[in-house]
Structure formats: C-alpha cells, structure tokens
Design a protein around this motif. Sequence first.
Motif, PDB file in Angstrom:
ATOM      1  N   PRO A  24      61.949   0.732 -21.694  1.00  0.00           N
ATOM      2  CA  PRO A  24      61.251  -0.460 -22.186  1.00  0.00           C
ATOM      3  C   PRO A  24      62.018  -1.246 -23.251  1.00  0.00           C
ATOM      4  O   PRO A  24      61.867  -2.463 -23.332  1.00  0.00           O
ATOM      5  CB  PRO A  24      59.934   0.080 -22.736  1.00  0.00           C
ATOM      6  N   LEU A  25      62.843  -0.592 -24.040  1.00  0.00           N
ATOM      7  CA  LEU A  25      63.618  -1.293 -25.068  1.00  0.00           C
ATOM      8  C   LEU A  25      64.958  -1.786 -24.543  1.00  0.00           C
ATOM      9  O   LEU A  25      65.597  -2.634 -25.157  1.00  0.00           O
ATOM     10  CB  LEU A  25      63.840  -0.384 -26.282  1.00  0.00           C
ATOM     11  N   HIS A  26      65.399  -1.236 -23.444  1.00  0.00           N
ATOM     12  CA  HIS A  26      66.679  -1.601 -22.834  1.00  0.00           C
ATOM     13  C   HIS A  26      66.466  -1.735 -21.322  1.00  0.00           C
ATOM     14  O   HIS A  26      66.907  -0.880 -20.549  1.00  0.00           O
ATOM     15  CB  HIS A  26      67.739  -0.527 -23.118  1.00  0.00           C
ATOM     16  N   PRO A  27      65.794  -2.798 -20.883  1.00  0.00           N
ATOM     17  CA  PRO A  27      65.433  -2.909 -19.466  1.00  0.00           C
ATOM     18  C   PRO A  27      66.622  -2.998 -18.508  1.00  0.00           C
ATOM     19  O   PRO A  27      66.447  -2.828 -17.305  1.00  0.00           O
ATOM     20  CB  PRO A  27      64.573  -4.174 -19.409  1.00  0.00           C
ATOM     21  N   ASP A  28      67.810  -3.236 -19.030  1.00  0.00           N
ATOM     22  CA  ASP A  28      68.988  -3.268 -18.158  1.00  0.00           C
ATOM     23  C   ASP A  28      69.472  -1.862 -17.794  1.00  0.00           C
ATOM     24  O   ASP A  28      70.288  -1.701 -16.894  1.00  0.00           O
ATOM     25  CB  ASP A  28      70.121  -4.063 -18.811  1.00  0.00           C
ATOM     26  N   ILE A  29      68.972  -0.849 -18.478  1.00  0.00           N
ATOM     27  CA  ILE A  29      69.327   0.535 -18.165  1.00  0.00           C
ATOM     28  C   ILE A  29      68.257   1.058 -17.209  1.00  0.00           C
ATOM     29  O   ILE A  29      67.103   1.235 -17.590  1.00  0.00           O
ATOM     30  CB  ILE A  29      69.409   1.407 -19.429  1.00  0.00           C
ATOM     31  N   MET A  30      68.667   1.269 -15.970  1.00  0.00           N
ATOM     32  CA  MET A  30      67.726   1.651 -14.926  1.00  0.00           C
ATOM     33  C   MET A  30      68.250   2.808 -14.091  1.00  0.00           C
ATOM     34  O   MET A  30      69.446   3.084 -14.099  1.00  0.00           O
ATOM     35  CB  MET A  30      67.478   0.461 -13.992  1.00  0.00           C
ATOM     36  N   GLY A  31      67.345   3.434 -13.396  1.00  0.00           N
ATOM     37  CA  GLY A  31      67.695   4.470 -12.443  1.00  0.00           C
ATOM     38  C   GLY A  31      66.714   4.447 -11.296  1.00  0.00           C
ATOM     39  O   GLY A  31      65.570   4.038 -11.455  1.00  0.00           O
ATOM     40  N   ILE A  32      67.158   4.863 -10.137  1.00  0.00           N
ATOM     41  CA  ILE A  32      66.311   4.877  -8.950  1.00  0.00           C
ATOM     42  C   ILE A  32      66.344   6.283  -8.368  1.00  0.00           C
ATOM     43  O   ILE A  32      67.404   6.898  -8.248  1.00  0.00           O
ATOM     44  CB  ILE A  32      66.824   3.859  -7.910  1.00  0.00           C
ATOM     45  N   VAL A  33      65.158   6.789  -8.014  1.00  0.00           N
ATOM     46  CA  VAL A  33      65.054   8.120  -7.425  1.00  0.00           C
ATOM     47  C   VAL A  33      64.205   8.015  -6.164  1.00  0.00           C
ATOM     48  O   VAL A  33      63.098   7.476  -6.189  1.00  0.00           O
ATOM     49  CB  VAL A  33      64.407   9.117  -8.415  1.00  0.00           C
ATOM     50  N   ALA A  34      64.732   8.530  -5.070  1.00  0.00           N
ATOM     51  CA  ALA A  34      63.986   8.563  -3.812  1.00  0.00           C
ATOM     52  C   ALA A  34      62.849   9.564  -3.934  1.00  0.00           C
ATOM     53  O   ALA A  34      62.962  10.566  -4.625  1.00  0.00           O
ATOM     54  CB  ALA A  34      64.904   8.944  -2.665  1.00  0.00           C
ATOM     55  N   ARG A  35      61.766   9.279  -3.260  1.00  0.00           N
ATOM     56  CA  ARG A  35      60.631  10.198  -3.278  1.00  0.00           C
ATOM     57  C   ARG A  35      60.725  11.123  -2.056  1.00  0.00           C
ATOM     58  O   ARG A  35      59.925  11.056  -1.134  1.00  0.00           O
ATOM     59  CB  ARG A  35      59.321   9.412  -3.295  1.00  0.00           C
ATOM     60  N   HIS A  36      61.714  12.008  -2.081  1.00  0.00           N
ATOM     61  CA  HIS A  36      61.937  12.995  -1.032  1.00  0.00           C
ATOM     62  C   HIS A  36      61.849  14.365  -1.672  1.00  0.00           C
ATOM     63  O   HIS A  36      62.005  14.514  -2.882  1.00  0.00           O
ATOM     64  CB  HIS A  36      63.334  12.851  -0.413  1.00  0.00           C
ATOM     65  N   SER A  37      61.662  15.381  -0.851  1.00  0.00           N
ATOM     66  CA  SER A  37      61.602  16.733  -1.406  1.00  0.00           C
ATOM     67  C   SER A  37      62.987  17.227  -1.831  1.00  0.00           C
ATOM     68  O   SER A  37      63.112  17.977  -2.783  1.00  0.00           O
ATOM     69  CB  SER A  37      60.984  17.706  -0.404  1.00  0.00           C
TER      70      SER A  37
END
Length: 65
Positions: A24-37
């Motif tokens: 929230p304080l650094h919105p340019d820092i992101m990550g994506i995680v697949a919803r797989h087992s």
Amino acid sequence: MVRYYKIHGFDSREGGNHTVFYHPLHPDIMGIVARHSKLDGAYAKAALGAVDKLLERRSGRETQR
C-alpha cells in the motif's frame, strides 16, 4: 506465498487465476501468484525480489536503475 507477502505488509486482490500482491505504501512493488496447488519456483523468486526491493527502499539503500 500468501503468508510471506502478508508478513511484509502486502495487500492482495484477486485477478483471474492469480492473486496480485501490492504494497500500500509502494504500489509499484507487486507480485503475482497463481492459485494452483503446486507453484513454479519462479513465484518464490519473484516474491523474494519484491520483498528485497521493499526492504531496500525502507532502508534508503535502493540503487538507481
């Protein structure tokens, strides 16, 4: 992965087949995680990189790129 991001203050939102994490304080820092087992190791590497970038920024050690 979810716990790792949450421990470091990231919020999340659902997007398609993935969960998107952002700080929230650094919105340019992101990550994506697949919803797989089972997750590919690239998701862990990306999470480590995102948190490292956050910690560098907090300590004022972020390098110019």
